[in-house]
Scaffold this motif. Structure first.
Motif, PDB file in Angstrom:
ATOM      1  N   PRO A  65       0.750  -1.079   0.205  1.00 44.79           N
ATOM      2  CA  PRO A  65       0.094   0.052  -0.074  1.00 44.79           C
ATOM      3  C   PRO A  65       0.799   1.353  -0.013  1.00 44.79           C
ATOM      4  CG  PRO A  65      -0.121  -1.297   2.042  1.00 44.79           C
ATOM      5  CD  PRO A  65       0.606  -2.303   1.000  1.00 44.79           C
ATOM      6  N   ILE A  66       1.986   1.258   0.426  1.00 40.89           N
ATOM      7  CA  ILE A  66       2.949   2.493   0.343  1.00 40.89           C
ATOM      8  C   ILE A  66       3.181   2.791  -0.920  1.00 40.89           C
ATOM      9  CG2 ILE A  66       5.269   3.539   0.938  1.00 40.89           C
ATOM     10  CD1 ILE A  66       5.269   1.720   3.759  1.00 40.89           C
ATOM     11  N   GLU A  67       3.602   1.834  -1.627  1.00 35.99           N
ATOM     12  CA  GLU A  67       3.877   2.212  -3.181  1.00 35.99           C
ATOM     13  C   GLU A  67       2.688   2.536  -3.954  1.00 35.99           C
ATOM     14  OE1 GLU A  67       7.728  -0.917  -4.014  1.00 35.99           O
ATOM     15  OE2 GLU A  67       5.609  -1.445  -4.892  1.00 35.99           O
ATOM     16  N   GLU A  68       1.708   1.857  -3.591  1.00 35.06           N
ATOM     17  CA  GLU A  68       0.233   2.378  -4.180  1.00 35.06           C
ATOM     18  C   GLU A  68      -0.195   3.799  -3.826  1.00 35.06           C
ATOM     19  OE1 GLU A  68      -1.809  -2.110  -4.883  1.00 35.06           O
ATOM     20  OE2 GLU A  68      -2.391  -0.924  -3.051  1.00 35.06           O
ATOM     21  N   ASP A  69       0.011   4.169  -2.484  1.00 35.41           N
ATOM     22  CA  ASP A  69      -0.047   5.381  -2.410  1.00 35.41           C
ATOM     23  C   ASP A  69       0.650   6.573  -2.913  1.00 35.41           C
ATOM     24  OD1 ASP A  69      -2.021   4.451  -0.355  1.00 35.41           O
ATOM     25  OD2 ASP A  69      -0.888   5.231   1.429  1.00 35.41           O
ATOM     26  N   LEU A  70       1.992   6.068  -3.207  1.00 33.20           N
ATOM     27  CA  LEU A  70       2.984   7.019  -3.635  1.00 33.20           C
ATOM     28  C   LEU A  70       2.704   7.119  -5.313  1.00 33.20           C
ATOM     29  CD1 LEU A  70       6.130   5.548  -1.769  1.00 33.20           C
ATOM     30  CD2 LEU A  70       5.073   7.837  -1.787  1.00 33.20           C
ATOM     31  N   TRP A  71       2.399   5.895  -5.853  1.00 33.17           N
ATOM     32  CA  TRP A  71       1.871   6.017  -7.188  1.00 33.17           C
ATOM     33  C   TRP A  71       0.871   6.961  -7.384  1.00 33.17           C
ATOM     34  CZ3 TRP A  71       3.938   3.055 -11.225  1.00 33.17           C
ATOM     35  CH2 TRP A  71       3.226   3.094 -12.506  1.00 33.17           C
ATOM     36  N   ASP A  72      -0.263   6.945  -6.576  1.00 31.22           N
ATOM     37  CA  ASP A  72      -1.558   7.806  -6.741  1.00 31.22           C
ATOM     38  C   ASP A  72      -0.978   9.377  -6.510  1.00 31.22           C
ATOM     39  OD1 ASP A  72      -3.964   7.253  -7.270  1.00 31.22           O
ATOM     40  OD2 ASP A  72      -4.628   7.742  -5.369  1.00 31.22           O
ATOM     41  N   ILE A  73      -0.198   9.599  -5.319  1.00 30.63           N
ATOM     42  CA  ILE A  73       0.355  10.907  -5.147  1.00 30.63           C
ATOM     43  C   ILE A  73       1.082  11.475  -5.963  1.00 30.63           C
ATOM     44  CG2 ILE A  73       1.820  12.150  -3.450  1.00 30.63           C
ATOM     45  CD1 ILE A  73       0.591  10.140  -1.259  1.00 30.63           C
ATOM     46  N   VAL A  74       2.130  10.743  -6.495  1.00 30.27           N
ATOM     47  CA  VAL A  74       2.883  11.277  -7.684  1.00 30.27           C
ATOM     48  C   VAL A  74       2.065  11.630  -9.038  1.00 30.27           C
ATOM     49  CG1 VAL A  74       4.873  10.779  -9.105  1.00 30.27           C
ATOM     50  CG2 VAL A  74       4.905  10.131  -6.622  1.00 30.27           C
ATOM     51  N   ALA A  75       1.382  10.585  -9.333  1.00 31.78           N
ATOM     52  CA  ALA A  75       0.517  10.610 -10.452  1.00 31.78           C
ATOM     53  C   ALA A  75      -0.441  12.103 -10.471  1.00 31.78           C
ATOM     54  CB  ALA A  75      -0.587   9.458 -10.825  1.00 31.78           C
ATOM     55  N   HIS A  76      -0.839  12.354  -9.437  1.00 30.33           N
ATOM     56  CA  HIS A  76      -1.508  13.526  -9.118  1.00 30.33           C
ATOM     57  C   HIS A  76      -0.842  14.816  -8.836  1.00 30.33           C
ATOM     58  CE1 HIS A  76      -4.926  10.293  -8.910  1.00 30.33           C
ATOM     59  NE2 HIS A  76      -5.747  11.376  -9.434  1.00 30.33           N
ATOM     60  N   ASN A  77       0.251  14.739  -8.629  1.00 27.56           N
ATOM     61  CA  ASN A  77       1.252  15.939  -8.198  1.00 27.56           C
ATOM     62  C   ASN A  77       2.397  16.209  -9.129  1.00 27.56           C
ATOM     63  OD1 ASN A  77      -0.364  17.008  -5.803  1.00 27.56           O
ATOM     64  ND2 ASN A  77      -0.243  14.834  -5.555  1.00 27.56           N
ATOM     65  N   MET A  78       2.422  15.657 -10.333  1.00 30.19           N
ATOM     66  CA  MET A  78       3.482  15.644 -11.210  1.00 30.19           C
ATOM     67  C   MET A  78       3.687  17.285 -11.709  1.00 30.19           C
ATOM     68  SD  MET A  78       3.686  12.237 -13.362  1.00 30.19           S
ATOM     69  CE  MET A  78       2.109  12.430 -14.085  1.00 30.19           C
ATOM     70  N   HIS A  79       2.604  18.037 -11.587  1.00 28.52           N
ATOM     71  CA  HIS A  79       2.890  19.461 -11.849  1.00 28.52           C
ATOM     72  C   HIS A  79       3.742  20.378 -10.759  1.00 28.52           C
ATOM     73  CE1 HIS A  79      -0.430  19.234  -9.071  1.00 28.52           C
ATOM     74  NE2 HIS A  79      -0.356  20.258  -8.869  1.00 28.52           N
ATOM     75  N   LEU A  80       3.948  19.701  -9.617  1.00 30.85           N
ATOM     76  CA  LEU A  80       4.436  20.237  -8.240  1.00 30.85           C
ATOM     77  C   LEU A  80       6.071  20.135  -8.666  1.00 30.85           C
ATOM     78  CD1 LEU A  80       2.541  18.995  -5.569  1.00 30.85           C
ATOM     79  CD2 LEU A  80       2.103  21.002  -6.578  1.00 30.85           C
ATOM     80  N   SER A  81       6.894  20.968  -8.000  1.00 34.96           N
ATOM     81  CA  SER A  81       8.525  20.570  -8.146  1.00 34.96           C
ATOM     82  C   SER A  81       8.896  19.718  -7.652  1.00 34.96           C
ATOM     83  CB  SER A  81       8.989  22.207  -7.316  1.00 34.96           C
ATOM     84  OG  SER A  81       8.913  21.905  -6.146  1.00 34.96           O
ATOM     85  N   ASP A  82      10.229  19.122  -7.959  1.00 41.13           N
ATOM     86  CA  ASP A  82      10.572  17.987  -7.577  1.00 41.13           C
ATOM     87  C   ASP A  82      10.842  17.899  -6.006  1.00 41.13           C
ATOM     88  OD1 ASP A  82      10.680  16.975 -10.189  1.00 41.13           O
ATOM     89  OD2 ASP A  82      12.787  17.513 -10.245  1.00 41.13           O
ATOM     90  N   ASP A  83      11.020  19.071  -5.494  1.00 43.17           N
ATOM     91  CA  ASP A  83      11.280  19.216  -3.886  1.00 43.17           C
ATOM     92  C   ASP A  83       9.797  18.858  -3.283  1.00 43.17           C
ATOM     93  OD1 ASP A  83      13.755  19.405  -3.694  1.00 43.17           O
ATOM     94  OD2 ASP A  83      13.713  21.663  -3.479  1.00 43.17           O
ATOM     95  N   GLN A  84       8.826  19.508  -3.824  1.00 45.58           N
ATOM     96  CA  GLN A  84       7.338  19.319  -3.214  1.00 45.58           C
ATOM     97  C   GLN A  84       6.973  17.838  -3.519  1.00 45.58           C
ATOM     98  OE1 GLN A  84       5.742  22.507  -5.671  1.00 45.58           O
ATOM     99  NE2 GLN A  84       5.117  23.584  -4.002  1.00 45.58           N
ATOM    100  N   ILE A  85       7.117  17.424  -4.510  1.00 51.01           N
ATOM    101  CA  ILE A  85       6.837  15.749  -4.762  1.00 51.01           C
ATOM    102  C   ILE A  85       7.619  14.991  -3.701  1.00 51.01           C
ATOM    103  CG2 ILE A  85       7.046  13.787  -6.219  1.00 51.01           C
ATOM    104  CD1 ILE A  85       6.690  15.589  -8.418  1.00 51.01           C
ATOM    105  N   LYS A  86       8.661  15.475  -3.595  1.00 49.88           N
ATOM    106  CA  LYS A  86       9.655  14.564  -2.637  1.00 49.88           C
ATOM    107  C   LYS A  86       9.243  14.807  -1.257  1.00 49.88           C
ATOM    108  CE  LYS A  86      13.642  16.416  -2.470  1.00 49.88           C
ATOM    109  NZ  LYS A  86      14.905  16.955  -2.990  1.00 49.88           N
ATOM    110  N   PHE A  87       8.555  16.027  -0.767  1.00 46.96           N
ATOM    111  CA  PHE A  87       8.195  16.236   0.557  1.00 46.96           C
ATOM    112  C   PHE A  87       6.818  15.374   1.038  1.00 46.96           C
ATOM    113  CE2 PHE A  87       5.416  18.786   3.454  1.00 46.96           C
ATOM    114  CZ  PHE A  87       6.304  18.572   4.497  1.00 46.96           C
ATOM    115  N   ILE A  88       6.185  15.508  -0.243  1.00 47.29           N
ATOM    116  CA  ILE A  88       4.654  14.641  -0.001  1.00 47.29           C
ATOM    117  C   ILE A  88       5.055  13.315   0.177  1.00 47.29           C
ATOM    118  CG2 ILE A  88       2.479  14.362  -1.021  1.00 47.29           C
ATOM    119  CD1 ILE A  88       2.820  16.932  -2.453  1.00 47.29           C
TER     120      ILE A  88
END
Lengths: 154, 429
Positions: B380-403
């Motif tokens: 589920p961690i990997e699936e959460d991350l998949w979902d989060i990254v997929a919906h936030n690719m417009h953010l900066s790398d640092d912001q994605i990293k933080f989330i």
């Protein structure tokens, strides 16, 4: 037990040179020092907070993994310790020694006198004895610690 | 083609160490892998050939944060093989020391590992600057957990007083009763802190999780019950291997657990809360309502609140057990070895910790299997991350990293249990 000085010996006695703390704790306890509490710590540095707050002087003993020559002895005072974040970045668990000491400073619960004694380890694999290099360095360091505990300046 | 790599050398504030790799190609998310690359620790292998009575002490060394989970899961498995059932005050003492472990672990996670995220500060050191009262309170709360562990278990880290059949020595009544004022203070302090936490901003995020935890008809299951889920699983612990199976993935040295049909499931506080809410102490349920939590919660970013609910439950359990405690006439039940296979599962702070052993008639372990909850939660961690990254690719790398870091920490992953060391890498092509 009343004590003015707390000596925290850190490490895991089953990981060879990481057993420096427990090794030094045994050596110090054998001296029957008065007014000095010797405490072992297996990595949960938050346990140091309260007893450290009750003491006037805090001594920390731990193995070091910094890339220097195995057996190298480190002596840091309070200021040096607080400025040595990178030195303490390696920790199995996240709330490590530097974080706890810094946190105690923020909360104004840190004793005025703090000394850190470390020895660069050679091997941190499984095993319940120190490597000869580190044991030799520990025997060299012990009189310095005893001297300090007996009220003499470092 | 544009190519960019972002690296974080160390993902801090998780128990143990591991790595995360995220790959984005032409704006499309291609890969999310939670990597664990420290060599396996072979506990199961070196248990073979050891006496069955040694398993609790050996396996407790797997984790400094949740040794009781290992000691009691191993003990339950051995007791099943040998045909004994620990009950009465000895069972209550087991509940008490487990409450100590939950208190200690949940405080560590909530205040020292997770809380800094809400202030966007790097660590609890910085939190001490902005919230000194909270950190001071947390340290006192944690000390209570440590004290409980030390009184019942002999010492805080890797307790030495537990054995197959019970304890080497039962604690005196007075020593435990002397703790009651501190437990009552802790309960008030925990509720106060929980209300502060409830005022923080929680990221909106939900998924359709498959929750799995121990479940019992009459208690918030920790050291008893069957394995249950919100998708119809309800089997005795002995059927664990029929529900979950482990496999090696190329990118990780830790085993990943999946359901037999290849699905993932989530263990830990969120699963327990959703499956066993009715068996929380009344005080814990009251706190949940006051904090605005619903009867179920599907947002892992609210895990910090769920842990506070469980924290109060653990305090209520500790108070109840101590108030009713009578020193047992014997601190352990005699156990004679008998050949066979046994199963034990208990609720570590991070989820179900499963042990299976086979011993011969001399009591020598011939086979061992241990599944830490983080092995299950990696899915589920990997699936959460998949979902989060997929919906936030417009953010900066640092912001994605933080989330992403926050999303991983939601699970309080004890990677040291399933091995060690975490780095984060984002590849954009």
């Amino acid at each position: 037990m009343e004590f003015n000085t707390l000596v925290v010996c850190m490490g895991n006695e089953f990981r060879q040179d990481d057993g420096l703390g427990p090794y030094m704790a045994r050596q110090l306890r054998a001296q029957n020092l008065i007014g000095i509490k010797v405490m072992e710590n297996n990595g949960d540095c938050t346990q140091i907070f309260e007893p450290a707050n009750s003491s006037k002087q805090l001594l920390l003993v731990d193995a070091v993994k910094s890339g220097r020559v195995p057996g190298t002895i480190f002596r840091l005072n309070r200021d040096q310790l607080l400025e040595s974040r990178e030195f303490f970045s390696y920790s199995t668990h996240a709330v490590g020694l530097w974080q706890c000491i810094s946190m105690a400073k923020m909360l104004d619960t840190l004793p005025g006198l703090i000394y850190f004694f470390g020895i660069e380890g050679r091997n941190f694999g499984y095993g319940n004895v120190l490597t000869p290099t580190v044991e030799k360095a520990a025997q060299k360091l012990l009189p310095d610690i005893l001297n300090l505990l007996q009220g003499n300046a470092l | 083609m544009r190519s960019k790599t972002i690296k974080v050398d160390l993902l801090a504030r998780v128990e143990g160490e591991g790595a995360l790799h995220v790959k984005i190609n032409q704006g499309v998310l291609k890969e999310v892998q939670l990597k664990i690359f420290e060599p396996p620790r072979f506990f199961e292998a070196f248990l073979r050939g050891r006496d069955f009575r040694e398993a609790p002490d050996i396996t407790s060394r797997i984790c400094g944060i949740c040794p009781i989970a290992y000691q009691l899961s191993a003990s339950l498995a051995m007791e099943e093989i040998c045909g004994i059932k620990v009950e009465g005050q000895l069972q209550e003492l087991r509940r008490l020391i487990y409450a100590g472990e939950w208190i200690e672990s949940h405080v560590l996670h909530v205040f020292m590992l997770n809380a800094p995220d809400f202030f966007e500060v790097p660590s609890v050191v910085h939190l001490a600057q902005v919230h000194p009262e909270m950190v001071t309170t947390a340290l006192r709360l944690k000390k209570l957990g440590n004290t409980l562990m030390a009184i019942v278990g002999g010492r805080e880290v890797h307790p030495v007083n537990l054995r197959v059949g019970g304890f080497y020595k039962a604690p005196a009544k007075k020593v435990l009763r002397d703790l009651l004022p501190e437990i009552r203070w802790a309960r008030e302090a925990a509720i106060r802190m929980a209300m502060v936490i409830s005022g923080w901003e929680f990221r909106e995020f939900t998924r359709d999780y498959h929750y799995m935890a121990l479940s019992s008809p009459d208690t918030y299951a920790v050291i008893e019950g069957s394995l249950a889920s919100n998708r119809g699983v309800d089997v005795p612990v002995s059927k664990y291997d029929e529900i979950l199976t482990e496999s090696h993935l190329a990118h990780s040295t830790a085993l990943h657990s999946r359901t037999r049909d290849g699905g993932t499931c989530l263990m830990g506080p969120l699963a327990r809360y959703n499956l066993n809410y009715d068996h929380l102490s009344s005080g814990a349920r009251e706190l949940a309502v006051t904090m605005g939590l619903q009867r179920t919660c599907h947002n892992p970013f609210r895990g910090i609140q769920i842990r506070m609910v469980e924290f109060v439950h653990a305090l209520d359990e500790a108070e109840r057990i101590i108030e009713q405690y009578e020193v047992p006439s014997r601190s352990f039940m005699e156990v004679e070895p008998g050949a066979g296979t046994g199963y034990g599962c208990t609720e570590a702070p991070r989820g179900s910790c499963y042990h299976r052993y086979t011993i011969n008639k001399e009591g020598i372990i011939t086979d061992a299997k241990i599944v830490a909850p983080t092995s299950v939660n990696q899915g589920p961690i990997e699936e959460d991350l998949w979902d989060i990254v997929a919906h936030n690719m417009h953010l900066s790398d640092d912001q994605i990293k933080f989330i992403c870091e926050r999303a991983i920490r939601n699970y309080d992953p004890c990677i040291s249990c399933s091995t060690h060391f975490l780095k984060l890498t984002v590849d954009r092509e």
